[in-house]
Design a protein around this motif. Sequence first.
Motif, PDB file in Angstrom:
ATOM      1  N   ALA A  27      -0.089   8.495  -1.755  1.00 43.15           N
ATOM      2  CA  ALA A  27      -0.598   8.815  -0.422  1.00 43.15           C
ATOM      3  C   ALA A  27      -2.119   8.677  -0.374  1.00 43.15           C
ATOM      4  CB  ALA A  27      -0.173  10.226  -0.022  1.00 43.15           C
ATOM      5  N   LEU A  28      -2.797   9.109  -1.426  1.00 44.87           N
ATOM      6  CA  LEU A  28      -4.254   8.979  -1.454  1.00 44.87           C
ATOM      7  C   LEU A  28      -4.681   7.515  -1.494  1.00 44.87           C
ATOM      8  CD1 LEU A  28      -5.298  11.917  -3.790  1.00 44.87           C
ATOM      9  CD2 LEU A  28      -5.632  11.724  -1.329  1.00 44.87           C
ATOM     10  N   TRP A  29      -3.973   6.685  -2.226  1.00 39.29           N
ATOM     11  CA  TRP A  29      -4.277   5.251  -2.215  1.00 39.29           C
ATOM     12  C   TRP A  29      -4.049   4.656  -0.827  1.00 39.29           C
ATOM     13  CZ3 TRP A  29      -7.226   2.345  -4.903  1.00 39.29           C
ATOM     14  CH2 TRP A  29      -7.465   2.631  -6.236  1.00 39.29           C
ATOM     15  N   GLY A  30      -3.021   5.116  -0.139  1.00 39.39           N
ATOM     16  CA  GLY A  30      -2.782   4.655   1.232  1.00 39.39           C
ATOM     17  C   GLY A  30      -3.933   5.035   2.148  1.00 39.39           C
ATOM     18  N   VAL A  31      -4.466   6.246   1.987  1.00 39.48           N
ATOM     19  CA  VAL A  31      -5.607   6.677   2.800  1.00 39.48           C
ATOM     20  C   VAL A  31      -6.831   5.829   2.486  1.00 39.48           C
ATOM     21  CG1 VAL A  31      -7.218   8.600   3.166  1.00 39.48           C
ATOM     22  CG2 VAL A  31      -4.761   9.014   3.153  1.00 39.48           C
ATOM     23  N   VAL A  32      -7.055   5.535   1.214  1.00 36.92           N
ATOM     24  CA  VAL A  32      -8.197   4.704   0.816  1.00 36.92           C
ATOM     25  C   VAL A  32      -8.070   3.302   1.411  1.00 36.92           C
ATOM     26  CG1 VAL A  32      -9.268   3.551  -1.164  1.00 36.92           C
ATOM     27  CG2 VAL A  32      -8.763   5.985  -1.268  1.00 36.92           C
ATOM     28  N   LEU A  33      -6.892   2.711   1.316  1.00 38.16           N
ATOM     29  CA  LEU A  33      -6.694   1.367   1.860  1.00 38.16           C
ATOM     30  C   LEU A  33      -6.820   1.347   3.379  1.00 38.16           C
ATOM     31  CD1 LEU A  33      -3.789   0.050  -0.377  1.00 38.16           C
ATOM     32  CD2 LEU A  33      -6.204  -0.579  -0.460  1.00 38.16           C
ATOM     33  N   LEU A  34      -6.319   2.385   4.034  1.00 36.33           N
ATOM     34  CA  LEU A  34      -6.464   2.472   5.482  1.00 36.33           C
ATOM     35  C   LEU A  34      -7.934   2.612   5.873  1.00 36.33           C
ATOM     36  CD1 LEU A  34      -4.967   2.638   8.203  1.00 36.33           C
ATOM     37  CD2 LEU A  34      -4.995   5.119   7.928  1.00 36.33           C
ATOM     38  N   GLY A  35      -8.695   3.397   5.109  1.00 39.71           N
ATOM     39  CA  GLY A  35     -10.127   3.539   5.373  1.00 39.71           C
ATOM     40  C   GLY A  35     -10.878   2.236   5.172  1.00 39.71           C
ATOM     41  N   LEU A  36     -10.533   1.507   4.112  1.00 44.34           N
ATOM     42  CA  LEU A  36     -11.172   0.207   3.896  1.00 44.34           C
ATOM     43  C   LEU A  36     -10.858  -0.761   5.029  1.00 44.34           C
ATOM     44  CD1 LEU A  36     -10.661  -0.337   0.066  1.00 44.34           C
ATOM     45  CD2 LEU A  36     -12.813   0.034   1.268  1.00 44.34           C
ATOM     46  N   TYR A  37      -9.623  -0.772   5.474  1.00 42.22           N
ATOM     47  CA  TYR A  37      -9.253  -1.642   6.585  1.00 42.22           C
ATOM     48  C   TYR A  37      -9.975  -1.221   7.860  1.00 42.22           C
ATOM     49  CZ  TYR A  37      -6.484  -4.180   9.985  1.00 42.22           C
ATOM     50  OH  TYR A  37      -6.091  -5.005  11.004  1.00 42.22           O
ATOM     51  N   TRP A  38     -10.100   0.076   8.065  1.00 43.37           N
ATOM     52  CA  TRP A  38     -10.754   0.604   9.261  1.00 43.37           C
ATOM     53  C   TRP A  38     -12.198   0.092   9.360  1.00 43.37           C
ATOM     54  CZ3 TRP A  38      -9.086   3.976  13.137  1.00 43.37           C
ATOM     55  CH2 TRP A  38     -10.080   4.492  13.953  1.00 43.37           C
ATOM     56  N   PHE A  39     -12.906   0.093   8.225  1.00 40.57           N
ATOM     57  CA  PHE A  39     -14.304  -0.337   8.227  1.00 40.57           C
ATOM     58  C   PHE A  39     -14.452  -1.851   8.146  1.00 40.57           C
ATOM     59  CE2 PHE A  39     -14.962   4.081   6.719  1.00 40.57           C
ATOM     60  CZ  PHE A  39     -15.777   4.492   7.754  1.00 40.57           C
ATOM     61  N   ALA A  40     -13.523  -2.553   7.514  1.00 45.91           N
ATOM     62  CA  ALA A  40     -13.659  -3.995   7.320  1.00 45.91           C
ATOM     63  C   ALA A  40     -13.075  -4.811   8.470  1.00 45.91           C
ATOM     64  CB  ALA A  40     -12.987  -4.406   6.016  1.00 45.91           C
ATOM     65  N   ALA A  41     -12.166  -4.262   9.235  1.00 47.79           N
ATOM     66  CA  ALA A  41     -11.485  -5.022  10.282  1.00 47.79           C
ATOM     67  C   ALA A  41     -12.439  -5.595  11.323  1.00 47.79           C
ATOM     68  CB  ALA A  41     -10.413  -4.165  10.941  1.00 47.79           C
ATOM     69  N   PRO A  42     -13.410  -4.850  11.843  1.00 46.58           N
ATOM     70  CA  PRO A  42     -14.291  -5.453  12.840  1.00 46.58           C
ATOM     71  C   PRO A  42     -15.118  -6.621  12.289  1.00 46.58           C
ATOM     72  CG  PRO A  42     -14.484  -3.073  12.903  1.00 46.58           C
ATOM     73  CD  PRO A  42     -13.661  -3.413  11.707  1.00 46.58           C
ATOM     74  N   TYR A  43     -15.508  -6.542  11.029  1.00 52.76           N
ATOM     75  CA  TYR A  43     -16.314  -7.616  10.439  1.00 52.76           C
ATOM     76  C   TYR A  43     -15.497  -8.856  10.124  1.00 52.76           C
ATOM     77  CZ  TYR A  43     -19.670  -3.862   9.864  1.00 52.76           C
ATOM     78  OH  TYR A  43     -20.534  -2.829  10.110  1.00 52.76           O
TER      79      TYR A  43
END
Length: 50
Positions: A27-43
Amino acid sequence: MSWLGILVAIIAAWLAIKVLGFVLKLALWGVVLLGLYWFAAPYLGLPVPF
């Protein structure tokens, strides 16, 4: 309660702790990956999830 029952209960508790630790780590890895996607998606021009 017999010794076999006590042994089975101890092993079951130990396995439950191991499984819970794995699920929490997953679950923590899922949160980390979701956070990375959240910040990288607009770029990267990807759709923002929310």
